[in-house]
Design a protein around this motif. Structure first.
Motif, PDB file in Angstrom:
ATOM      1  N   ARG A  86      49.839  29.628  72.018  1.00 44.79           N
ATOM      2  CA  ARG A  86      48.638  30.157  71.372  1.00 44.79           C
ATOM      3  C   ARG A  86      49.013  31.201  70.338  1.00 44.79           C
ATOM      4  O   ARG A  86      48.303  31.425  69.372  1.00 44.79           O
ATOM      5  CB  ARG A  86      47.707  30.757  72.409  1.00 44.79           C
ATOM      6  N   SER A  91      54.386  33.680  86.480  1.00 47.24           N
ATOM      7  CA  SER A  91      54.003  33.516  85.070  1.00 47.24           C
ATOM      8  C   SER A  91      54.190  34.836  84.333  1.00 47.24           C
ATOM      9  O   SER A  91      54.229  35.910  84.942  1.00 47.24           O
ATOM     10  CB  SER A  91      52.550  33.083  84.967  1.00 47.24           C
ATOM     11  N   GLN A 116      49.842  33.595  75.539  1.00 50.87           N
ATOM     12  CA  GLN A 116      50.658  32.404  75.743  1.00 50.87           C
ATOM     13  C   GLN A 116      51.433  32.064  74.470  1.00 50.87           C
ATOM     14  O   GLN A 116      50.890  32.201  73.373  1.00 50.87           O
ATOM     15  CB  GLN A 116      49.746  31.242  76.100  1.00 50.87           C
ATOM     16  N   ARG A 117      52.651  31.599  74.637  1.00 51.04           N
ATOM     17  CA  ARG A 117      53.504  31.351  73.484  1.00 51.04           C
ATOM     18  C   ARG A 117      52.857  30.394  72.466  1.00 51.04           C
ATOM     19  O   ARG A 117      52.718  30.702  71.295  1.00 51.04           O
ATOM     20  CB  ARG A 117      54.858  30.810  73.978  1.00 51.04           C
ATOM     21  N   LYS A 125      43.514  33.118  76.563  1.00 47.34           N
ATOM     22  CA  LYS A 125      44.814  33.616  77.023  1.00 47.34           C
ATOM     23  C   LYS A 125      45.668  33.937  75.813  1.00 47.34           C
ATOM     24  O   LYS A 125      46.517  33.149  75.395  1.00 47.34           O
ATOM     25  CB  LYS A 125      45.514  32.540  77.872  1.00 47.34           C
ATOM     26  N   GLU A 159      52.199  36.339  82.305  1.00 44.75           N
ATOM     27  CA  GLU A 159      51.039  37.230  82.308  1.00 44.75           C
ATOM     28  C   GLU A 159      50.962  38.034  83.597  1.00 44.75           C
ATOM     29  O   GLU A 159      50.687  39.230  83.594  1.00 44.75           O
ATOM     30  CB  GLU A 159      49.757  36.425  82.146  1.00 44.75           C
TER      31      GLU A 159
END
Lengths: 294, 306
Positions: free
Chosen positions: B127, A2, B124-125, B121, A4
Motif C-alpha cells: 500500500r 506481523s 503495509q508495504r 492499513k 503492525e
C-alpha cells in the motif's frame, strides 16, 4: 508476528523516534537539495546553456535528440530545446517566488488581522477569505492578465494578488489558537501593544505554518503560471518558458515528440520538489508538536 | 434558509468585486474604446464604439450603468459574432457540465475505493507503493497529463481520438485527463480520513465489541470519512470549472473554458465577463448544494442549525 503488531507492542523507543524523525528529515533534505539545485540553474543559467536559447537555425529544425548535437532535440524554429528548458527555470521560479511572496504578504496581513480583531473586522475579513477560497482563482487571474498585459511582472503580481485566500485561511486558524496562548495573554497584561505583540509573539510562532503553506502555494503558482503560458495568455509568444514550449510542441506531437519531454520533465520535477518540501516541513512540524505535547 | 442567505451575500460580494475590478482595470489601462476596437481600427470605428458603450460619459455614470447592465445580465454583444454575450456563453455550459460531472464520477469511482484500501492499513508495504505513486503524481498539472495521454493513446497507439466531436470515443481522453488530475488528491484525503476514524473512540468500542474488520471499515469508518470527502469533491468541482479551462483547450472541447480562452485571445470583453459570471454562478450553486448535502449527511449540523 506481523509488522503492525510488532509496531504496536514495541514501546516507542528512542531508536524508533529517531527513525520516524529521520524519514521526515530525509524528505526535507532531498526536496530542499533539488529545489536549491533548480534555483542555482535559474540564477546561473548561462553556464548550463549548450546553445543560445533564442538563436534559431532553420536548417536544424526538428532535429531529434542526440548526444553530439542538441541534447533534447530542436524545435520548429531550430532552437535548442535543452537550453530553452534551462532558460525556462528563471521565468517559472521567478514568477513562483514573487507571486508566493506577494500572496504571503497579503494572506498573512489579512489572516492575522482577522484573527487578532474580535469585532466587526473579523467577521468581514473572514467572510472575504471564505469568498476568495470558494472561487477558482485561475479564472480571475486569466481575466486580469488580459487587461494588464503579458510579461514577467504583470503575471507574477497578478498571481500573487489572487493566490492569498488559502494562505489567509491557514494563518487565520493558526493565529486564533496562538492568541489564546498564555505567553500572548501575559504580554497583553504587561501592557504590550497589539502591533508589537503581533511582531514579537505571533509572527515568529507562525513561521513554520507559513513555510508549509508557502511551499504548497509555490507549487500551485508554478502550475498556474505554466498553464497560463500554455494557453498563450502568460508569457509573450516566443519567450522560452515551459508553458510556451508545450504549446508549440502540440503541433508536432507526431513528428517531434521530444519537444514535449524536456518541459514536461522540468515542470513535474519542480512541482514535485516543491510539494515534497511542503510535506517535509509539515511532517517536521507535526513531529515537533507531538513531542511538545508528550 | 440562513445558509442560503449568507451564500447569496457571498455571491453578490464576489460578483461586485470582480466586476468593479474589471471595470477599473479596463478604464485604467488606457482608452477602452481603442482596446475594444482592436488594433488597426479607424478613428470612426473608435468613436462609434465610444458612443455605443457610453465611454463619453463620466466615470461614475459609466460605473452605475455598467452595474445596472450586469444586474440585468446584459453584458453587451460579443465583439466577435455580435450575439448577446450571456446567451452565447450559456450555449456552451452543458458541454462543460457534462465533462465535469463525468470527470467527478470517474474520479470518485477510482479514488474512493483506492483511498479506503490505502487508509485501512497504511503501513503495509504494497500500500505504501500506492501512496508513493499518489504523492508523486499529486501535483502534476492537468494539461501535462492530457498531453502525455494524447501522445501515448492518440499519437503512438492511435487508439483514441484527441479532438472533441468525433463520437463517443472522443470523451475518453478528456474525462481521463481530468479524473487523473483529481484522483491523487482525493485518494489522499479519503485515506487520511479513514485512518483518522480508526483512532476515534466509537471505532475502538465497535472493534472491542467484536465487529468484523470489513464491517468496521464499511459501516463505521466509511460514512464519517465520506463526509470530508464530500467537501473536497465540492471544492474539486469548483476547481474543475477552471481546470477544465486548459483541458478543454487541449482537446478543443466546445465548453466554457475554450470560450474563455478564445474570447481572451480576441480581447472580446463582453464574452469574458459573461463567462466569469457564469462560472461564479456555478460555483455559487455548487456550494449551495454542498451545504444541503452536508446538512443531509451530517445529523450534527442539522441539529445545530435548528
Amino acid at each position: 508476528m506481523s509488522k503492525e503488531l510488532k509496531n504496536l507492542i514495541t514501546p516507542i523507543t528512542r531508536r524508533r523516534m529517531f527513525k520516524r524523525k529521520n524519514r521526515s528529515l530525509l524528505t526535507l533534505r532531498i526536496s530542499a537539495t533539488i529545489l536549491a539545485l533548480l534555483f542555482a540553474i535559474a540564477i546561473f543559467q548561462p553556464f548550463f546553456y549548450t546553445a543560445d536559447p533564442a538563436a534559431s537555425d532553420l536548417s536544424l529544425r526538428l532535429q531529434s535528440p542526440s548526444l553530439g548535437g542538441a541534447l533534447l532535440g530542436t524545435d520548429a524554429l531550430g532552437q535548442d530545446v535543452y537550453s530553452r528548458v534551462i532558460a525556462g527555470f528563471r521565468w517559472s521560479l521567478g514568477i513562483g517566488t514573487v507571486g508566493t511572496l506577494l500572496g504571503c504578504l497579503i494572506g498573512i496581513t489579512l489572516g492575522v488581522s482577522a484573527a487578532w480583531n474580535r469585532k466587526r473586522l473579523r467577521i468581514i475579513l473572514s467572510r472575504v477569505i471564505d469568498i476568495g477560497i470558494s472561487f477558482p482563482y485561475l479564472i480571475i487571474a486569466v481575466t486580469i492578465v488580459t487587461v494588464v498585459g503579458r510579461g514577467f511582472w504583470p503575471l507574477a503580481l497578478t498571481l500573487g494578488l489572487v493566490c492569498w485566500p488559502t494562505i489567509a485561511r491557514v494563518v487565520y486558524a493558526e493565529t486564533l489558537t496562538l492568541r489564546e496562548r498564555e505567553y500572548v495573554t501575559a504580554a497583553r497584561l504587561f501592557g504590550i501593544g497589539s502591533i508589537r505583540s503581533i511582531f514579537t509573539h505571533i509572527l515568529p510562532a507562525l513561521r513554520p505554518t507559513i513555510q508549509v503553506v508557502a511551499a504548497f502555494t509555490f507549487a500551485e503558482l508554478l502550475i498556474a503560471e505554466s498553464g497560463l503560458s500554455f494557453l498563450g495568455l502568460g508569457a509573450p509568444l516566443g519567450t522560452p518558458t515551459w508553458g510556451n514550449m508545450l504549446n508549440e510542441s502540440r503541433l508536432y506531437m507526431e513528428s517531434a515528440p521530444w519537444m514535449m519531454f524536456g518541459p514536461v520533465t522540468a515542470i513535474i520535477v519542480t512541482i514535485f520538489a516543491a510539494n515534497l518540501l511542503g510535506e517535509g516541513l509539515n511532517a517536521r512540524e507535526q513531529s515537533r508538536s507531538t513531542r511538545v505535547s508528550q | 434558509m440562513k445558509a442560503v442567505g449568507s451564500r447569496l451575500l457571498q455571491l453578490v460580494v464576489l460578483l461586485g468585486t470582480i466586476s468593479t475590478t474589471l471595470f477599473l482595470l479596463l478604464r485604467l489601462s488606457g482608452d477602452p474604446a481603442i482596446l475594444l476596437a482592436g488594433e488597426g481600427a479607424g478613428p470612426e470605428t473608435i468613436a462609434a464604439i465610444r458612443i455605443e458603450y457610453g465611454f463619453d460619459k463620466s466615470l461614475t455614470e459609466q460605473y452605475l450603468i455598467f452595474i445596472w447592465e450586469i444586474i440585468r445580465l446584459d453584458f453587451g454583444r460579443s465583439l466577435v459574432n455580435s450575439q448577446p454575450a450571456f446567451g452565447f456563453v450559456l450555449q456552451y455550459l452543458p458541454s462543460t457540465l457534462h465533462l465535469t460531472f463525468l470527470a467527478i464520477f470517474f474520479n470518485s469511482v477510482i479514488a474512493i475505493p483506492a483511498g479506503v484500501w490505502l487508509g485501512a492499513k497504511p503501513n503495509q508495504r504494497r500500500r505504501q507503493i500506492l501512496s508513493t505513486i499518489v504523492s508523486v503524481t499529486q501535483g502534476t498539472p492537468a494539461y501535462v497529463i492530457g498531453l502525455v495521454l494524447i501522445q501515448i493513446f492518440a499519437v503512438w497507439l492511435g487508439w483514441l481520438p484527441s479532438i472533441a466531436g468525433t463520437g463517443t470515443w472522443a470523451w475518453v481522453l478528456p474525462v481521463a485527463t481530468l479524473a487523473f488530475a483529481l484522483a491523487p488528491n482525493l485518494i489522499r484525503v479519503v485515506a487520511a480520513s479513514i485512518e483518522d476514524t480508526t483512532r476515534q473512540d466509537y471505532y475502538r468500542t465497535a472493534k472491542a465489541n467484536g465487529a468484523a474488520p470489513n464491517i468496521l471499515l464499511i459501516k463505521h469508518s466509511l460514512p464519517n470519512a465520506l463526509l470530508s470527502t464530500t467537501s473536497l469533491l465540492g471544492a474539486q468541482f469548483a476547481f474543475l470549472l477552471s481546470g477544465a479551462l486548459i483541458t478543454e483547450f487541449i482537446f478543443a472541447w466546445p465548453g466554457l473554458g475554450l470560450i474563455l480562452v478564445q474570447s481572451i485571445t480576441n480581447l472580446d470583453f463582453p464574452t469574458i465577463q459573461a463567462t466569469v459570471f457564469v462560472v461564479a454562478y456555478l460555483v455559487f450553486f455548487v456550494n449551495l448544494i454542498m451545504d444541503q448535502i452536508f446538512r443531509f449527511a451530517d445529523p450534527r449540523l442539522r441539529r445545530s442549525q435548528l
